[in-house]
Every structure is written in C-alpha cells, then in structure tokens.
Design an enzyme around this catalytic site. Structure first.
Site, PDB file in Angstrom:
ATOM      1  N   ASP A 140       0.873  -1.164   0.000  1.00  0.00           N
ATOM      2  CA  ASP A 140       0.000   0.000   0.000  1.00  0.00           C
ATOM      3  C   ASP A 140       0.924   1.232   0.000  1.00  0.00           C
ATOM      4  OD1 ASP A 140      -2.298   1.717   0.537  1.00  0.00           O
ATOM      5  OD2 ASP A 140      -1.596   1.779   2.612  1.00  0.00           O
ATOM      6  N   ASP A 179       0.041   5.085   1.065  1.00  0.00           N
ATOM      7  CA  ASP A 179      -0.078   6.012   2.192  1.00  0.00           C
ATOM      8  C   ASP A 179       0.029   5.279   3.523  1.00  0.00           C
ATOM      9  OD1 ASP A 179      -0.726   8.655   0.894  1.00  0.00           O
ATOM     10  OD2 ASP A 179      -2.350   7.464   0.055  1.00  0.00           O
TER      11      ASP A 179
HETATM   12 MG    MG Z   1      -2.620   3.171   3.750  1.00  0.00          MG
END
Ligand code: MG
Length: 293
Positions: free
Chosen positions: A48, A50
């Site tokens: 992922d 962020d």
């Molecule tokens: Mg995230």
C-alpha cells in the site's frame, strides 16, 4: 510481531540464502531462475502507499477532519443538532484506505446521513459525496505542497532487499494522487507495477476492502495471489488482502490499531517494518502455507 525479530525464527528452520550473482554485473544484478530465488516461498510483494511507503497519513487524516468537521458543523447548525466531531476512530474505521468517494459514503452512512453521490467533476463543497471528497483532496494537496512527502526508510530498505533477492515489487493504492506523491518522494522507480485510483477507475476495479486492486497488481507482475504478499496499514486494506487469498498479509499498525488489523485479516502486525525482515517474512509465508494444507 511486536517485539524483536531476528531471534524469533529458530535457526534450524532457516533456509540457506540462494546465491546472487555479483562481479561483472555488480551487486544489483538479479539471478531469478524460473523458480525464483530457491530459498524464498513467495515471488511478489504488493505494498500500500499512504502510511506504508509514504508518511502521508497525517495529511490525509487532517484533510478529512477539516472537511468533515466543517460539513458536520454546518449541518448541525442547520438541523439544530449537536455537532459531533470527526474522530480518529471515524478515520480508521470508515475512511482510511478506501477510494475517496466510498470513504465519504461509508462515513456519512455511519452517521445516518445521506447525500447525493454527485459526479467526480463536482466543485469542492458540501452538497454531494463527490463534492466533499473533492474538498478533502484540495486540502490534502495544500498540505502536501506545504510539507512535502517523506517516505519510511524501513519500508524502502525492505523493498530494496526484496528486489535484490528477485522478488517483484508492486504498489496498490486507492489514491488518485499516486503519481504526484511518488514523484515527490525522490525514490527512484522502485515499483514494477503500480495500480492506483486512476488505474482502478480505468479498469473498473472495486476498491478496498475488495481485493481487486491487489489482485490486479499481482497479475501485472505475473504472479498468482497465493505467491504474493500484501503489506497494508488500513483496516480496509488488510481485509482486501485476506479476501484475496494472498500468501501473507502484513499489517503495519502505526496508529496503535494492531488489534483491529489482526481482527480484519492481518497474519502478522508490526508497528513499523523495521521490526521484521525478509527472512522472518519468508518463514511466516512458509508457516501459513503449511498450516493451510
Ligand atoms: Mg494506507
């Protein structure tokens, strides 16, 4: 995994490291055979963005809070109701990791509020789901422009170590700003495949907590889900990883939400990836596969 790492794996279980070619091709030369690195039990890792690669969680949660608090205050005044602020739990439970407009809808639903969906071109504002999402994005971009984007060294060094060992690296993020964010990090093109919000819309992929975006990234790398691991910091993301039948789901609990990540499908949880390493991850993949048999 919340403590020391290197020692947790019994030495006897360790597989020998496969040799990598050095010399003429330099340290970075890969020696993937058809089966990949002989000592490794997985072939790809999907990160992922962020909160896992980039330190952008505060910018996101801050932008959401400002957007929703302004909206909720106005609404409370108009309906003669009490204002209840947008909380950290609201962020983690309803918004984090989801595609932007789905996050708006999920949070509003939790408060019993219904707004028309609107269209992505709606001006930033309070009248539609898209308008609210767009307002959040304007604030988010302002924060990023002011403060820049930092990456987590621990994540970048683990990813680089994986690349050295012949593991393919992908990125799967709901963000529509991935290109801009990654461009600001100064890390060179580390990810062989990137599936972001823009790409998801183009391909018609369902957002997290559905596994589509991770599956698409694995497919782009040419690796089946069962041979790819997922690294995620959001509840929606670990749910997606668990649903998708991946080799391992690593939860990164930077917000003190280890329990939530575990309950929603993370096989292991760390506060930061410096707490683990490739050898330990490899053993966990092996254990999970063995116990699934
Ligand atoms: Mg995230």
């Amino acid at each position: 995994v919340e403590s020391e790492n290197d020692q947790t794996a019994p030495l006897g279980d360790r597989r020998p490291l496969a040799s990598t070619s050095r010399g003429a091709f330099g340290e970075g030369h890969r020696t993937r055979t058809e089966d990949g690195d002989a000592g490794l039990h997985f072939e790809a890792a999907i990160f992922d963005m962020d909160g896992v690669v980039t330190d952008t969680t505060a910018a996101h949660s801050g932008a959401w809070k400002q957007t929703f608090d302004d909206f909720l205050k106005l609404r409370a005044a108009n309906h003669d109701e009490r204002f209840i602020e947008f909380s950290r739990d609201d962020y983690l439970g309803f918004v984090d990791g989801r595609p932007r407009y789905n996050g708006v809808e999920t949070f509003l639903k939790s408060r019993g509020i219904e707004l028309p969906r609107g269209i992505p071109n709606d001006p930033p504002g309070f009248d539609t789901v898209c308008g609210l999402g767009n307002r959040k994005n304007v604030i988010f971009i302002q924060i990023i422009e002011k403060e820049g984007v930092k990456t987590f060294d621990s994540t970048v060094s683990l990813a680089r170590e994986m690349v050295r060992r012949g593991i393919k690296i992908g990125l799967a993020t709901s963000s529509y700003n991935a290109e801009e964010i990654l461009g600001r990090t100064g890390i060179p093109r580390l990810f062989e495949a990137v599936v972001d919000g823009v790409e998801s819309a183009t391909r018609g992929l369902k957002g997290k907590p559905e596994p589509d975006i991770f599956s698409a990234a694995a497919a782009d790398l040419g690796v089946p889900n069962g041979h790819a691991i997922v690294i995620e910091d959001a509840v929606s993301g670990v749910r997606a990883g668990a649903k998708g039948g991946f080799a391992l789901v690593i939860g990164v609990a930077r917000e003190g939400n280890a329990r939530e990540l575990r309950e929603n499908g993370a096989d292991i949880v760390v506060q930061d990836l410096s707490e683990t390493n490739l050898e330990q991850i490899n053993l966990l993949v092996q254990d999970k596969r063995t116990s699934a048999r």
